[in-house]
Write an enzyme that holds these catalytic residues in place. Structure first.
Site, PDB file in Angstrom:
ATOM      1  N   HIS A 101     -12.569   1.056  30.548  1.00  0.00           N
ATOM      2  CA  HIS A 101     -11.433   1.925  30.210  1.00  0.00           C
ATOM      3  C   HIS A 101     -10.234   1.667  31.117  1.00  0.00           C
ATOM      4  O   HIS A 101      -9.095   1.624  30.668  1.00  0.00           O
ATOM      5  CB  HIS A 101     -11.900   3.379  30.341  1.00  0.00           C
ATOM      6  CG  HIS A 101     -11.116   4.364  29.536  1.00  0.00           C
ATOM      7  ND1 HIS A 101     -11.611   5.612  29.242  1.00  0.00           N
ATOM      8  CD2 HIS A 101      -9.891   4.330  28.964  1.00  0.00           C
ATOM      9  CE1 HIS A 101     -10.711   6.286  28.524  1.00  0.00           C
ATOM     10  NE2 HIS A 101      -9.662   5.522  28.353  1.00  0.00           N
ATOM     11  N   GLY A 120       1.646  11.289  18.702  1.00  0.00           N
ATOM     12  CA  GLY A 120       2.130  12.271  17.733  1.00  0.00           C
ATOM     13  C   GLY A 120       3.647  12.312  17.632  1.00  0.00           C
ATOM     14  O   GLY A 120       4.203  12.799  16.647  1.00  0.00           O
ATOM     15  N   TYR A 133     -13.569  11.712  27.718  1.00  0.00           N
ATOM     16  CA  TYR A 133     -12.889  12.688  26.858  1.00  0.00           C
ATOM     17  C   TYR A 133     -13.729  13.959  26.786  1.00  0.00           C
ATOM     18  O   TYR A 133     -14.854  13.948  26.303  1.00  0.00           O
ATOM     19  CB  TYR A 133     -12.681  12.147  25.446  1.00  0.00           C
ATOM     20  CG  TYR A 133     -11.858  10.870  25.341  1.00  0.00           C
ATOM     21  CD1 TYR A 133     -10.970  10.479  26.335  1.00  0.00           C
ATOM     22  CD2 TYR A 133     -11.981  10.047  24.224  1.00  0.00           C
ATOM     23  CE1 TYR A 133     -10.227   9.307  26.223  1.00  0.00           C
ATOM     24  CE2 TYR A 133     -11.243   8.875  24.098  1.00  0.00           C
ATOM     25  CZ  TYR A 133     -10.372   8.515  25.107  1.00  0.00           C
ATOM     26  OH  TYR A 133      -9.646   7.354  24.984  1.00  0.00           O
ATOM     27  N   PRO A 149      -0.934   4.869  18.301  1.00  0.00           N
ATOM     28  CA  PRO A 149       0.028   4.187  17.420  1.00  0.00           C
ATOM     29  C   PRO A 149       1.054   5.137  16.803  1.00  0.00           C
ATOM     30  O   PRO A 149       2.062   4.691  16.277  1.00  0.00           O
ATOM     31  CB  PRO A 149      -0.878   3.582  16.327  1.00  0.00           C
ATOM     32  CG  PRO A 149      -2.076   4.478  16.294  1.00  0.00           C
ATOM     33  CD  PRO A 149      -2.292   4.908  17.722  1.00  0.00           C
TER      34      PRO A 149
HETATM   35  N1  LIG Z   1      -7.601   3.398  26.114  1.00  0.00           N
HETATM   36  C1  LIG Z   1      -6.889   4.422  26.511  1.00  0.00           C
HETATM   37  O1  LIG Z   1      -6.529   4.547  27.682  1.00  0.00           O
HETATM   38  C2  LIG Z   1      -6.491   5.477  25.500  1.00  0.00           C
HETATM   39  C3  LIG Z   1      -5.499   6.422  25.813  1.00  0.00           C
HETATM   40  C4  LIG Z   1      -5.151   7.363  24.842  1.00  0.00           C
HETATM   41  C5  LIG Z   1      -5.784   7.365  23.608  1.00  0.00           C
HETATM   42  N2  LIG Z   1      -6.770   6.443  23.343  1.00  0.00           N
HETATM   43  C6  LIG Z   1      -7.461   6.417  22.027  1.00  0.00           C
HETATM   44  O2  LIG Z   1      -6.515   6.216  21.003  1.00  0.00           O
HETATM   45  C7  LIG Z   1      -6.630   7.237  20.025  1.00  0.00           C
HETATM   46  C8  LIG Z   1      -5.286   7.518  19.388  1.00  0.00           C
HETATM   47  O3  LIG Z   1      -4.308   7.863  20.358  1.00  0.00           O
HETATM   48  P1  LIG Z   1      -3.754   9.336  20.536  1.00  0.00           P
HETATM   49  O4  LIG Z   1      -4.637  10.274  19.809  1.00  0.00           O
HETATM   50  O5  LIG Z   1      -3.532   9.543  21.984  1.00  0.00           O
HETATM   51  O6  LIG Z   1      -2.294   9.286  19.884  1.00  0.00           O
HETATM   52  P2  LIG Z   1      -1.763   9.039  18.410  1.00  0.00           P
HETATM   53  O7  LIG Z   1      -2.812   8.519  17.537  1.00  0.00           O
HETATM   54  O8  LIG Z   1      -0.506   8.284  18.541  1.00  0.00           O
HETATM   55  O9  LIG Z   1      -1.342  10.536  17.975  1.00  0.00           O
HETATM   56  C9  LIG Z   1      -2.256  11.584  17.903  1.00  0.00           C
HETATM   57  C10 LIG Z   1      -1.460  12.868  17.761  1.00  0.00           C
HETATM   58  O10 LIG Z   1      -0.709  12.832  16.545  1.00  0.00           O
HETATM   59  C11 LIG Z   1      -1.019  13.964  15.737  1.00  0.00           C
HETATM   60  N3  LIG Z   1      -1.024  13.475  14.338  1.00  0.00           N
HETATM   61  C12 LIG Z   1      -1.889  12.582  13.798  1.00  0.00           C
HETATM   62  N4  LIG Z   1      -1.550  12.325  12.527  1.00  0.00           N
HETATM   63  C13 LIG Z   1      -0.449  13.068  12.261  1.00  0.00           C
HETATM   64  C14 LIG Z   1       0.373  13.237  11.118  1.00  0.00           C
HETATM   65  N5  LIG Z   1       0.131  12.562  10.004  1.00  0.00           N
HETATM   66  N6  LIG Z   1       1.423  14.104  11.199  1.00  0.00           N
HETATM   67  C15 LIG Z   1       1.683  14.785  12.329  1.00  0.00           C
HETATM   68  N7  LIG Z   1       0.943  14.665  13.460  1.00  0.00           N
HETATM   69  C16 LIG Z   1      -0.119  13.810  13.415  1.00  0.00           C
HETATM   70  C17 LIG Z   1      -2.350  14.449  16.214  1.00  0.00           C
HETATM   71  O11 LIG Z   1      -2.471  15.842  16.045  1.00  0.00           O
HETATM   72  P3  LIG Z   1      -3.525  16.530  15.031  1.00  0.00           P
HETATM   73  O12 LIG Z   1      -4.875  16.303  15.625  1.00  0.00           O
HETATM   74  O13 LIG Z   1      -3.095  17.943  15.050  1.00  0.00           O
HETATM   75  O14 LIG Z   1      -3.338  15.834  13.723  1.00  0.00           O
HETATM   76  C18 LIG Z   1      -2.296  14.108  17.709  1.00  0.00           C
HETATM   77  O15 LIG Z   1      -1.630  15.113  18.433  1.00  0.00           O
HETATM   78  C19 LIG Z   1      -7.214   8.427  20.797  1.00  0.00           C
HETATM   79  O16 LIG Z   1      -7.822   9.367  19.926  1.00  0.00           O
HETATM   80  C20 LIG Z   1      -8.192   7.720  21.714  1.00  0.00           C
HETATM   81  O17 LIG Z   1      -9.401   7.463  21.022  1.00  0.00           O
HETATM   82  C21 LIG Z   1      -7.111   5.504  24.267  1.00  0.00           C
END
Ligand SMILES: NC(=O)c1ccc[n+]([C@@H]2O[C@H](COP(=O)([O-])OP(=O)(O)OC[C@H]3O[C@@H](n4cnc5c(N)ncnc54)[C@H](OP(=O)(O)O)[C@@H]3O)[C@@H](O)[C@H]2O)c1
Length: 331
Positions: free
Chosen positions: A133, A218, A66, A214
C-alpha cells in the site's frame, strides 16, 4: 486511445497477465474516510457489491487499513458464495496499531502476518491481487517483495501490485517479482503521473495501471461543495484552492451536459480513454451511483472531446496538493 467502439469499451482489460473488467469498484468509503460513521449502511454497501457483480464488474478493491479492518470483513461478507466471479484486491503496509497510531511497515515478517490476517477477514483462501500500500523507506523494497513473492509461491496470493511508488521503486520491485499493477491517484484533476515518470515506467515494463480516486474523491462529480470529512484535511479541498478548483468542475460539467452524460460519467470516461492498460476503481456506497458510474462505459469520447477536456482540466492546473504531507506518499 479514443473510444468509439461500444463493444470495445465493455471488453475485459488486462493488468499485465490478469484479466479484469474495465472498471473496478473501490470499497474503501463503505467503511471509512467519507461521510459520517452514523450514515454508514453496510446493507446498502453489500447490495452495491452485488449489483457490481451483476453488471460484470469483477475487480473489487479493499485494504486491511480501511476501517481499520472492517472493510475487508464487509467485502468478504458481500462476496460470500460469489468468490469465483471476483478479482479480489487488497493491500498491506499501512499498519494501524491498537493504540491508534499508524506506521508504514514493509518488514517481511509483517508482510506474512498481514496476508494471513487479510485472508481470515476476507474469508477466502487466496487473494487475487496483493498490493504493497505504501513503500517503507526503512526496509529495502527487495526484502518486502521477496516476502510477497513467497506468498505467491505458497498459493496465498496470485498477483502482486504496488501503490504510490516512485518509478525507481517500481523497477526494483519488478526485478524481484513481476509487478502486475501500480495503483496511484489519476483523474482529471490529478495528472502528475503523466509527466513524473510513473506512467512511462509502468508502460515500459508492461505493468497495468489502476487509477484510484478517479472521481477526484467525489470532487469531479460536482456533488461536493463543502467537504466535512477526511477530504477537508487535504489542501485542494480548502479555502481559495477549493474555490478555484470548483471552476474546473463547472467546465467539466458544461462538457458533460453537451455530451448528454453526468460529470461523474465524463470523468470516468476520460480515465478509461487513457489506454487499455488502465482500470479505474471508482468508489461508491450506493447502488444508484454504481449504476450511474458503470454508464461511463457507454460514453464515447472523440479526439475533439479529449482535447476539450484537456483544456478544461489541464495537467498541473489543480490548486493545492492531494494530501497534507506529500513527502510521505510517493516513495
Ligand atoms: N492506494 C491508495 O492509497 C488509495 C487511496 C484512496 C483510495 N483508494 C481506493 O480507490 C477507491 C476509489 O477512490 P475513492 O473512493 O477515494 O475516490 P473516488 O472514487 O474518486 O470518489 C469516491 C467518492 O465519490 C462519491 N461518488 C461516487 N460516485 C458518484 C456519483 N456518480 N455522483 C456523485 N458522487 C459519487 C462517493 O460517494 P458515495 O459513496 O456517497 O457515492 C465517494 O465519496 C477507494 O474506494 C479505494 O479502494 C486507494
Amino acid at each position: 486511445m479514443t473510444t468509439t467502439d461500444p463493444t470495445a469499451q465493455r471488453a475485459p482489460r488486462r493488468l499485465r497477465d490478469l484479466s479484469v473488467s474495465p472498471l473496478g469498484l473501490g470499497c474503501m468509503g463503505m467503511s471509512e474516510f467519507y461521510g459520517s460513521a452514523d450514515a454508514r449502511d453496510d446493507e446498502e454497501s453489500v447490495r452495491t457489491v452485488h449489483r457490481a457483480l451483476d453488471l460484470g464488474i469483477t475487480l473489487l478493491d479493499t485494504a486491511d487499513m480501511y476501517g481499520p479492518f472492517t472493510n475487508e470483513r464487509l467485502v468478504g461478507r458481500a462476496i460470500g458464495s460469489r468468490r469465483e466471479e471476483v478479482v479480489l484486491a487488497t493491500k498491506f503496509g499501512n499498519e494501524r496499531r491498537g493504540d491508534g497510531t499508524r506506521r508504514v511497515n514493509g518488514r517481511p515478517e509483517y508482510v506474512r502476518a498481514a496476508c494471513d490476517a487479510s485472508l481470515e477477514r476476507l474469508g477466502v483462501d487466496h487473494i487475487d491481487l496483493y498490493y504493497q500500500h505504501r513503500v517503507d523507506t526503512t526496509v529495502p523494497v527487495e526484502e518486502t517483495w521477496g516476502a510477497m513473492s513467497e506468498l505467491v509461491t505458497a498459493g496465498k496470493v496470485r498477483f502482486l501490485g504496488i501503490s504510490e511508488a516512485a518509478p525507481e521503486t517500481v523497477r526494483r520491485a519488478d526485478a524481484v517479482h513481476p509487478v502486475t499493477a501500480l495503483q496511484t491517484e489519476w483523474s482529471l484533476w490529478t495528472r502528475d503521473v503523466e509527466s513524473d515518470g510513473v506512467l512511462d515506467t509502468v508502460r515500459e515494463l508492461g505493468i497495468g495501471f489502476v487509477p484510484y480516486a478517479p472521481l477526484g474523491r467525489g470532487f469531479l462529480t460536482g456533488a461536493i461543495t463543502s467537504p466535512d470529512d477526511f477530504r477537508r484535511n487535504n489542501p485542494r479541498f480548502q479555502g481559495e484552492a477549493f474555490a478555484e478548483n470548483l471552476r474546473m468542475v463547472d467546465r467539466v460539467r458544461a462538457i458533460a451536459d453537451e455530451k448528454g452524460c453526468t460529470p461523474a460519467q465524463l470523468a470516468l470516461a476520460w480515465v478509461l480513454a487513457q489506454g487499455p492498460d488502465v482500470v479505474p476503481i471508482p468508489g461508491t456506497t450506493k447502488v444508484s451511483r454504481l449504476e450511474e458510474n458503470v454508464g461511463a462505459l457507454d460514453v464515447h469520447l472523440t479526439a475533439d472531446d479529449l482535447a476539450r477536456l484537456d483544456e478544461a482540466a489541464p495537467a498541473g492546473a489543480t490548486a493545492g496538493e492531494r494530501y497534507p504531507d506529500m513527502s510521505s506518499v510517493r516513495r
